[in-house]
Motif scaffolding. Structure first.
Motif, PDB file in Angstrom:
ATOM      1  N   ASP A   1     -16.607  -9.702  10.002  1.00 37.04           N
ATOM      2  CA  ASP A   1     -16.996  -8.377  10.481  1.00 37.04           C
ATOM      3  C   ASP A   1     -15.899  -7.767  11.338  1.00 37.04           C
ATOM      4  O   ASP A   1     -14.708  -7.954  11.075  1.00 37.04           O
ATOM      5  N   SER A   2     -16.235  -7.018  12.366  1.00 36.85           N
ATOM      6  CA  SER A   2     -15.208  -6.344  13.148  1.00 36.85           C
ATOM      7  C   SER A   2     -14.863  -7.133  14.406  1.00 36.85           C
ATOM      8  O   SER A   2     -14.102  -6.680  15.244  1.00 36.85           O
TER       9      SER A   2
ATOM     10  N   GLU B   1     -10.196   2.647   9.336  1.00 38.25           N
ATOM     11  CA  GLU B   1     -11.177   3.317   8.493  1.00 38.25           C
ATOM     12  C   GLU B   1     -10.421   4.187   7.510  1.00 38.25           C
ATOM     13  O   GLU B   1      -9.274   4.582   7.761  1.00 38.25           O
ATOM     14  N   ASP B   2     -11.055   4.503   6.406  1.00 35.93           N
ATOM     15  CA  ASP B   2     -10.423   5.290   5.359  1.00 35.93           C
ATOM     16  C   ASP B   2      -9.825   6.582   5.923  1.00 35.93           C
ATOM     17  O   ASP B   2     -10.481   7.288   6.685  1.00 35.93           O
ATOM     18  N   LYS B   3      -8.579   6.879   5.547  1.00 36.40           N
ATOM     19  CA  LYS B   3      -7.850   8.111   5.875  1.00 36.40           C
ATOM     20  C   LYS B   3      -7.432   8.228   7.339  1.00 36.40           C
ATOM     21  O   LYS B   3      -7.011   9.298   7.786  1.00 36.40           O
TER      22      LYS B   3
ATOM     23  N   PRO C   1      -9.137  -3.908   7.355  1.00 35.11           N
ATOM     24  CA  PRO C   1     -10.516  -4.390   7.395  1.00 35.11           C
ATOM     25  C   PRO C   1     -10.752  -5.509   6.379  1.00 35.11           C
ATOM     26  O   PRO C   1     -10.064  -5.583   5.363  1.00 35.11           O
ATOM     27  N   ALA C   2     -11.717  -6.374   6.675  1.00 35.65           N
ATOM     28  CA  ALA C   2     -12.048  -7.471   5.764  1.00 35.65           C
ATOM     29  C   ALA C   2     -12.505  -6.901   4.421  1.00 35.65           C
ATOM     30  O   ALA C   2     -13.220  -5.909   4.372  1.00 35.65           O
ATOM     31  N   ASP C   3     -12.050  -7.514   3.358  1.00 31.87           N
ATOM     32  CA  ASP C   3     -12.552  -7.247   2.011  1.00 31.87           C
ATOM     33  C   ASP C   3     -12.105  -5.914   1.404  1.00 31.87           C
ATOM     34  O   ASP C   3     -12.691  -5.455   0.424  1.00 31.87           O
TER      35      ASP C   3
ATOM     36  N   PRO D   1      -8.052  -8.361   2.035  1.00 33.72           N
ATOM     37  CA  PRO D   1      -6.794  -7.662   1.763  1.00 33.72           C
ATOM     38  C   PRO D   1      -5.675  -8.601   1.299  1.00 33.72           C
ATOM     39  O   PRO D   1      -5.615  -9.748   1.735  1.00 33.72           O
ATOM     40  N   SER D   2      -4.808  -8.056   0.467  1.00 34.31           N
ATOM     41  CA  SER D   2      -3.615  -8.798   0.072  1.00 34.31           C
ATOM     42  C   SER D   2      -2.415  -8.257   0.855  1.00 34.31           C
ATOM     43  O   SER D   2      -2.257  -7.052   1.025  1.00 34.31           O
ATOM     44  N   ILE D   3      -1.599  -9.188   1.336  1.00 30.98           N
ATOM     45  CA  ILE D   3      -0.398  -8.810   2.099  1.00 30.98           C
ATOM     46  C   ILE D   3       0.580  -8.076   1.181  1.00 30.98           C
ATOM     47  O   ILE D   3       1.159  -7.053   1.558  1.00 30.98           O
TER      48      ILE D   3
END
Lengths: 193, 269
Positions: A51-52, A70-72, A84-86, A110-112
């Protein structure tokens, strides 16, 4: 000074890590200056369920404002951004983030590699990227692309890494500018311009 | 390697020839998907890839399927579903009829999750779930209601985490490595193609779910789509987005109140 002074200054520092990298950040973050003139973008492999809590934990280690993306969100110098996770974390041309829930890359989301490659497209030579401890091959292709676009490539000294495989794999396959232990890292980052 | 200009050329082709408008998609992700597809399908050059997309309608179908991200799962983010159960469904339950819209539903895992919630709240009989996507081939999967059996263990865990009390396997029949979900659920699902970029509002809803779709759009398109949702929501209706999506860049944000930690907003004006 005439035209010799054309080296572009660093606008973003990427940090990628997997197993064993959290401890490095816990040591590194408190030693960083509060007025770094570039953004730090951190991509860590972590459990989905985390989570966060992780961004809150990292925030306690640093005087720099720390955010889970967060997006944008707009990328600002002197701030730390955590993927963020996932989600994969990507950088857009207008220096905002976008997120992507597509297939895992190197068994990771996430992928590096995804973040490193995407940031290299946007920042080119105004980018530095640091790969930390891990037991995975993620990050190497990303570092190769950062180098290709003129950026600076850094890895944690494998001898100081809990999991040396990831930085070692990168050293075998990519051109690495500096190999750093944790103390050298903090000195390097604080003097990076 | 593909240049940014080549991406733009391809996007213009798609609008001109097929009417598919991806020009307002987030570029970083879109370009990555295109490079990935060129590599998987082993095109020797961008020119050959472009020619195939322009001239072969069957390949266009594959292009749209692969460029759009269709990764989804049942009860994704269990705490979100728990909040739907505890905070939203009791309110919706007071209405004589419940209309739910899953916009950009992909293969439908979240639509079936919602149908299960409605059934457990005793509301499924008076509900209709509209499942839309721009991509006809993913909608075929929603229609069938068949998902890989190997996923069910994970889905069952998420279901329980979301507050589900039943044996999850009661909802499907296992056969040949597939899980076919009950007709009782699927007959409440209305399936239609709908492109959020170009199509307009088609009904009024009590709850709109659009999770992890807006992340692929640029800010302008996000704002247009959020206005479309606003026009499609009844007063005191609910809007649910993905965990990292937000209304904060949109003009509609002043009309909405976020309920709790989850990304669920109530239309208050």
């Amino acid at each position: 000074m005439e035209e010799s002074d054309v080296t572009s200054s660093v606008k973003a520092l990427l940090i990628g890590g997997s197993a064993g990298s959290l401890q490095v950040l816990f040591n590194l973050l408190p030693s960083l200056h509060h007025d770094l003139p570039f953004a730090m973008i951190v991509v860590l492999h972590r459990r989905h369920s985390a989570d966060s809590a992780l961004s809150e934990l990292l925030a306690t280690k640093s005087v720099l404002p720390t955010h889970e993306v967060e997006d944008k969100d707009v990328i600002r110098p002197g701030h730390i951004y955590l993927a963020p996770a996932d989600y994969h974390l990507l950088v857009e041309k207008d220096e905002t983030f976008s997120l992507d829930y597509s297939e895992k890359v190197n068994f990771s989301r996430p992928s590096i590699d995804v973040t490193f490659e995407s940031a290299a497209e946007v920042y080119g030579s105004s980018l530095a990227a640091l790969l930390l401890s891990g037991a995975n091959e993620d990050g190497t292709k990303g570092l190769m692309y950062v180098k290709k676009m003129g950026g600076i490539t850094l890895v944690q000294d494998p001898e100081t890494a809990q999991m040396p495989y990831m930085p070692h794999y990168a050293m075998l396959h990519a051109v690495i500018d500096q190999v750093l232990n944790i103390r050298q890292m903090s000195h390097y980052i604080n003097n990076l311009r | 390697m593909i240049e940014d200009e080549e991406v733009e050329i391809l996007l213009t082709d798609l609008v001109d020839i097929y009417g598919y408008d991806f020009t307002s998609y987030s570029r970083a992700s879109l370009k990555r998907r295109i490079i990935r597809l060129v590599s998987i399908d082993k095109f020797p050059s961008f020119a050959e890839f472009r020619y195939k997309v322009r001239t072969d309608e069957n390949y266009l179908k594959r292009f749209v399927e692969e460029i759009t991200v269709n990764v989804t799962e049942m009860f994704r983010d269990p705490s979100f579903y728990k909040s739907l159960r505890e905070d939203i469904l009791p309110v919706l339950g007071t209405k004589p009829f419940i209309r739910v819209w899953h916009a950009g539903c992909s293969t439908g895992e979240e639509v079936f999750s919602m149908a299960i919630l409605l059934k457990e709240a005793g509301l499924l009989r008076k509900s209709l779930l509209y499942a839309t996507d721009l991509n006809p081939s993913v909608l075929d999967k929603v229609r069938k209601g068949i998902f890989p059996l190997q996923q069910m263990k994970h889905y069952s865990e998420s279901y329980i985490e979301s507050g589900g009390l039943k044996d999850f396997s009661e909802y499907y029949t296992a056969n040949y490595g597939q899980a076919k979900f009950d007709r009782e659920l699927s007959e409440k699902i209305i399936i239609s193609t709908h492109n959020l970029v170009s199509d307009s509002s088609f009904n009024e809803f009590d709850l709109i779910l659009c999770r992890n779709v807006l992340i692929y759009f640029d800010k302008d398109l996000q704002d247009r789509v959020l206005k479309l949702f606003d026009a499609s929501l009844g007063t005191l209706g609910y809007l649910a987005l993905g965990t990292k999506e937000t209304l904060k860049f949109s003009v509609i944000q002043n009309k909405y109140k976020q309920l709790n930690r989850e990304k669920i907003w109530k239309k208050v004006m």
